[in-house]
Design a protein around this motif. Sequence first.
Motif, PDB file in Angstrom:
ATOM      1  N   ALA A 162      -5.185   0.491  -5.585  1.00 10.11           N
ATOM      2  CA  ALA A 162      -5.697   1.459  -4.615  1.00 10.11           C
ATOM      3  C   ALA A 162      -4.634   2.434  -4.135  1.00 10.11           C
ATOM      4  CB  ALA A 162      -6.297   0.715  -3.413  1.00 10.11           C
ATOM      5  N   ALA A 163      -3.375   2.009  -4.119  1.00 10.93           N
ATOM      6  CA  ALA A 163      -2.309   2.905  -3.649  1.00 10.93           C
ATOM      7  C   ALA A 163      -2.242   4.176  -4.467  1.00 10.93           C
ATOM      8  CB  ALA A 163      -0.970   2.172  -3.676  1.00 10.93           C
ATOM      9  N   GLU A 164      -2.635   4.102  -5.746  1.00  5.73           N
ATOM     10  CA  GLU A 164      -2.601   5.290  -6.604  1.00  5.73           C
ATOM     11  C   GLU A 164      -3.585   6.356  -6.131  1.00  5.73           C
ATOM     12  OE1 GLU A 164      -0.517   5.838  -9.136  1.00  5.73           O
ATOM     13  OE2 GLU A 164       0.468   3.927  -8.647  1.00  5.73           O
ATOM     14  N   LYS A 165      -4.636   5.946  -5.414  1.00  6.71           N
ATOM     15  CA  LYS A 165      -5.659   6.893  -4.974  1.00  6.71           C
ATOM     16  C   LYS A 165      -5.132   7.890  -3.948  1.00  6.71           C
ATOM     17  CE  LYS A 165      -9.344   3.425  -5.498  1.00  6.71           C
ATOM     18  NZ  LYS A 165     -10.408   2.672  -4.800  1.00  6.71           N
TER      19      LYS A 165
ATOM     20  N   VAL B 231      -8.819  -3.557   8.002  1.00  5.26           N
ATOM     21  CA  VAL B 231      -7.462  -3.368   7.496  1.00  5.26           C
ATOM     22  C   VAL B 231      -6.911  -4.627   6.829  1.00  5.26           C
ATOM     23  CG1 VAL B 231      -5.088  -2.785   8.117  1.00  5.26           C
ATOM     24  CG2 VAL B 231      -6.991  -1.561   9.179  1.00  5.26           C
ATOM     25  N   THR B 232      -7.222  -5.812   7.331  1.00  8.92           N
ATOM     26  CA  THR B 232      -6.645  -7.026   6.758  1.00  8.92           C
ATOM     27  C   THR B 232      -7.092  -7.278   5.329  1.00  8.92           C
ATOM     28  OG1 THR B 232      -8.405  -8.313   7.817  1.00  8.92           O
ATOM     29  CG2 THR B 232      -6.258  -8.261   8.931  1.00  8.92           C
TER      30      THR B 232
ATOM     31  N   GLU C 189      -1.090  -4.982   0.878  1.00  8.27           N
ATOM     32  CA  GLU C 189       0.011  -4.451   1.667  1.00  8.27           C
ATOM     33  C   GLU C 189       0.590  -3.187   1.019  1.00  8.27           C
ATOM     34  OE1 GLU C 189       4.183  -5.980   3.752  1.00  8.27           O
ATOM     35  OE2 GLU C 189       3.078  -7.294   2.379  1.00  8.27           O
ATOM     36  N   SER C 190       0.563  -3.118  -0.303  1.00  6.81           N
ATOM     37  CA  SER C 190       1.094  -1.949  -0.997  1.00  6.81           C
ATOM     38  C   SER C 190       0.321  -0.683  -0.644  1.00  6.81           C
ATOM     39  CB  SER C 190       1.061  -2.170  -2.510  1.00  6.81           C
ATOM     40  OG  SER C 190      -0.277  -2.408  -2.950  1.00  6.81           O
ATOM     41  N   PHE C 191      -1.000  -0.805  -0.480  1.00  6.97           N
ATOM     42  CA  PHE C 191      -1.800   0.355  -0.094  1.00  6.97           C
ATOM     43  C   PHE C 191      -1.421   0.817   1.309  1.00  6.97           C
ATOM     44  CE2 PHE C 191      -5.326   2.316   2.120  1.00  6.97           C
ATOM     45  CZ  PHE C 191      -5.727   3.298   1.239  1.00  6.97           C
ATOM     46  N   TRP C 192      -1.287  -0.145   2.221  1.00  3.81           N
ATOM     47  CA  TRP C 192      -0.977   0.210   3.602  1.00  3.81           C
ATOM     48  C   TRP C 192       0.399   0.878   3.707  1.00  3.81           C
ATOM     49  CZ3 TRP C 192      -4.140   0.821   7.424  1.00  3.81           C
ATOM     50  CH2 TRP C 192      -3.642   0.958   8.719  1.00  3.81           C
ATOM     51  N   SER C 193       1.354   0.359   2.983  1.00  2.00           N
ATOM     52  CA  SER C 193       2.689   0.955   2.998  1.00  2.00           C
ATOM     53  C   SER C 193       2.640   2.388   2.485  1.00  2.00           C
ATOM     54  CB  SER C 193       3.650   0.126   2.145  1.00  2.00           C
ATOM     55  OG  SER C 193       3.790  -1.181   2.664  1.00  2.00           O
ATOM     56  N   MET C 194       1.857   2.634   1.432  1.00  2.00           N
ATOM     57  CA  MET C 194       1.710   3.985   0.914  1.00  2.00           C
ATOM     58  C   MET C 194       1.027   4.892   1.931  1.00  2.00           C
ATOM     59  SD  MET C 194       2.144   6.206  -1.490  1.00  2.00           S
ATOM     60  CE  MET C 194       2.622   5.214  -2.923  1.00  2.00           C
ATOM     61  N   LEU C 195      -0.003   4.386   2.604  1.00  3.51           N
ATOM     62  CA  LEU C 195      -0.706   5.185   3.604  1.00  3.51           C
ATOM     63  C   LEU C 195       0.228   5.633   4.721  1.00  3.51           C
ATOM     64  CD1 LEU C 195      -3.244   6.394   4.860  1.00  3.51           C
ATOM     65  CD2 LEU C 195      -3.786   4.138   5.808  1.00  3.51           C
TER      66      LEU C 195
ATOM     67  N   ARG D  24      -1.926 -16.266  10.966  1.00  3.43           N
ATOM     68  CA  ARG D  24      -0.753 -15.804  11.720  1.00  3.43           C
ATOM     69  C   ARG D  24       0.289 -15.148  10.829  1.00  3.43           C
ATOM     70  NH1 ARG D  24      -1.543 -20.926  14.435  1.00  3.43           N
ATOM     71  NH2 ARG D  24      -0.088 -21.882  12.956  1.00  3.43           N
ATOM     72  N   ASN D  25       0.309 -15.510   9.545  1.00  6.19           N
ATOM     73  CA  ASN D  25       1.316 -14.980   8.634  1.00  6.19           C
ATOM     74  C   ASN D  25       0.845 -13.752   7.857  1.00  6.19           C
ATOM     75  OD1 ASN D  25       3.232 -17.002   9.257  1.00  6.19           O
ATOM     76  ND2 ASN D  25       2.189 -18.424   7.885  1.00  6.19           N
ATOM     77  N   HIS D  26      -0.305 -13.225   8.178  1.00  5.22           N
ATOM     78  CA  HIS D  26      -0.789 -12.041   7.478  1.00  5.22           C
ATOM     79  C   HIS D  26       0.174 -10.877   7.726  1.00  5.22           C
ATOM     80  CE1 HIS D  26      -3.365  -8.679   6.287  1.00  5.22           C
ATOM     81  NE2 HIS D  26      -4.114  -9.572   5.651  1.00  5.22           N
ATOM     82  N   TRP D  27       0.378 -10.060   6.704  1.00  7.80           N
ATOM     83  CA  TRP D  27       1.359  -8.974   6.812  1.00  7.80           C
ATOM     84  C   TRP D  27       1.037  -8.018   7.953  1.00  7.80           C
ATOM     85  CZ3 TRP D  27      -0.663  -4.166   6.526  1.00  7.80           C
ATOM     86  CH2 TRP D  27      -1.854  -3.971   5.805  1.00  7.80           C
ATOM     87  N   LEU D  28      -0.238  -7.794   8.257  1.00  8.85           N
ATOM     88  CA  LEU D  28      -0.582  -6.853   9.321  1.00  8.85           C
ATOM     89  C   LEU D  28      -0.114  -7.361  10.678  1.00  8.85           C
ATOM     90  CD1 LEU D  28      -2.044  -4.221  10.162  1.00  8.85           C
ATOM     91  CD2 LEU D  28      -4.091  -5.620  10.518  1.00  8.85           C
ATOM     92  N   LYS D  29      -0.313  -8.648  10.939  1.00 12.54           N
ATOM     93  CA  LYS D  29       0.128  -9.201  12.215  1.00 12.54           C
ATOM     94  C   LYS D  29       1.652  -9.291  12.280  1.00 12.54           C
ATOM     95  CE  LYS D  29      -0.550 -12.918  15.528  1.00 12.54           C
ATOM     96  NZ  LYS D  29       0.865 -13.172  15.817  1.00 12.54           N
ATOM     97  N   ARG D  30       2.235  -9.820  11.216  1.00 10.37           N
ATOM     98  CA  ARG D  30       3.681 -10.057  11.203  1.00 10.37           C
ATOM     99  C   ARG D  30       4.493  -8.764  11.297  1.00 10.37           C
ATOM    100  NH1 ARG D  30       4.236 -11.870   5.960  1.00 10.37           N
ATOM    101  NH2 ARG D  30       4.688  -9.716   5.369  1.00 10.37           N
ATOM    102  N   ASP D  31       4.115  -7.753  10.523  1.00 10.91           N
ATOM    103  CA  ASP D  31       4.935  -6.550  10.395  1.00 10.91           C
ATOM    104  C   ASP D  31       4.488  -5.403  11.285  1.00 10.91           C
ATOM    105  OD1 ASP D  31       6.384  -7.918   8.501  1.00 10.91           O
ATOM    106  OD2 ASP D  31       5.275  -7.089   6.800  1.00 10.91           O
TER     107      ASP D  31
END
Length: 429
Positions: free
Chosen positions: A105-108, A122-123, A127-133, A153-160
């Motif tokens: 999806a990041a390519e889009k 969002v969850t 994570e690669s798509f979100w970082s690109m966004l 609790r360890n999901h990238w959205l919560k943690r980062d």
Amino acid sequence: MTIQKLAGKQRESVHLATARGNLWEGSVRSSKTVSSIVRWLRYVRQGPLGPLLMVGKTERTLKRNIIDPITEMVGTSRCRYRTGAGELDLFGRMIYTAGANDERAAEKIKGLTLAGAYADEVTTYPESFWSMLMTRLSVEGAQWFGTTNPEGRNHWLKRDYLDRAALHLTRNGQILRTSGDETLDLHRFSFQLDDNPYLPDDYVEALKREHVGLFYKRYILGEWVAAEGAIYDMWDDDKHVVDTLPPIVRWPGIGVDYGTTNPFSGLLLGVGADRRLYLASEYRYDSRAKRRAMTDAEYATALRTWVRGAAPLAGLHPEWTVIDPSAASFITQLFREQWPGVTQAANDVLPGIRTVGTLLGNDQLRVHASCRGWIDEVSGYSWDPKATAKGLDQPLKQDDHSMDAGRYGIYTTEALWRPHIPTLLEVAA
């Protein structure tokens, strides 16, 4: 669509959504989405000029969850979605739309320069798509607005992201502000079911009954909790196992988990006259214990013999035979033998687990004592701790063959048995 006047935390979150990033998270039906939509509509009209983007897990879910409600709110003259073109005309502004359900999806969105974005669920994004966004929001004054239900609790959205928010409107209504090197220009709004003042009491009670265990904590209480321990922690041998069956009014199907070196399991699902579901009989073959693997043709013969000999069937064939979707060769064998009602199982694991768990939690599913595979596996059916550590929700792939077969049969045939089972509003009453 009638939109009630925003109240309490809804109104406050819209007022506080002034950061570069603004995210509404928490319980289902807690008014997260309507609050975020109101703020997004204001941004579309008043935000900086430049391209905008709206994202969902898929474009279909984005349309259903967000675009359709917006269209009802503002009218078709001010909101036009061009299906297939990936574009939305809202208040005269052209907005790109995209789905983000896999790593590709990041390519889009690579190469876009954005003035703003709206993100639903969002969850569910890689994570690669979100970082690109985040790198695409480069127009001066650009903001993003998003919604999500909690995950582990360890999901990238919560943690980062969420744990580093500069402002947090908490579940109990407090506003917490943080500062420091790890702080992000992000405002986080945490919602619970009770934050929506417009839901009828009986509907709220039904929602609470619909979610049990892990899913209750996340989708009702709005907590970010890990998937740990037993998946069906509501299981009770004394309550859920029965020695006799009531009269069966319908046989929706058989769920089959195919195995050659692993156990093969088939579970027969019936609807009782008492308006409960019953796993009524089980066929199970373990090639490890038998020290002999069977061919697809042999499995088909064994399954047919079992179906004909299952005492409660009274000569009737189940409406569907729901097969593990990875078992392509066995499905082909059954088609070759003109086996009636063969279909691939709906293998959406978490929704299927949630459906089975809800039925168990509300005593709407019972299991005949002859279904030894299911009974032996259910207490040990657990979340995978290694996946949990990575922020993922996955069952431990161990002693789960009857668990999968039962889930396939129950979840895939839901449209057949659901009309016979009391609604959760009836249960709540």
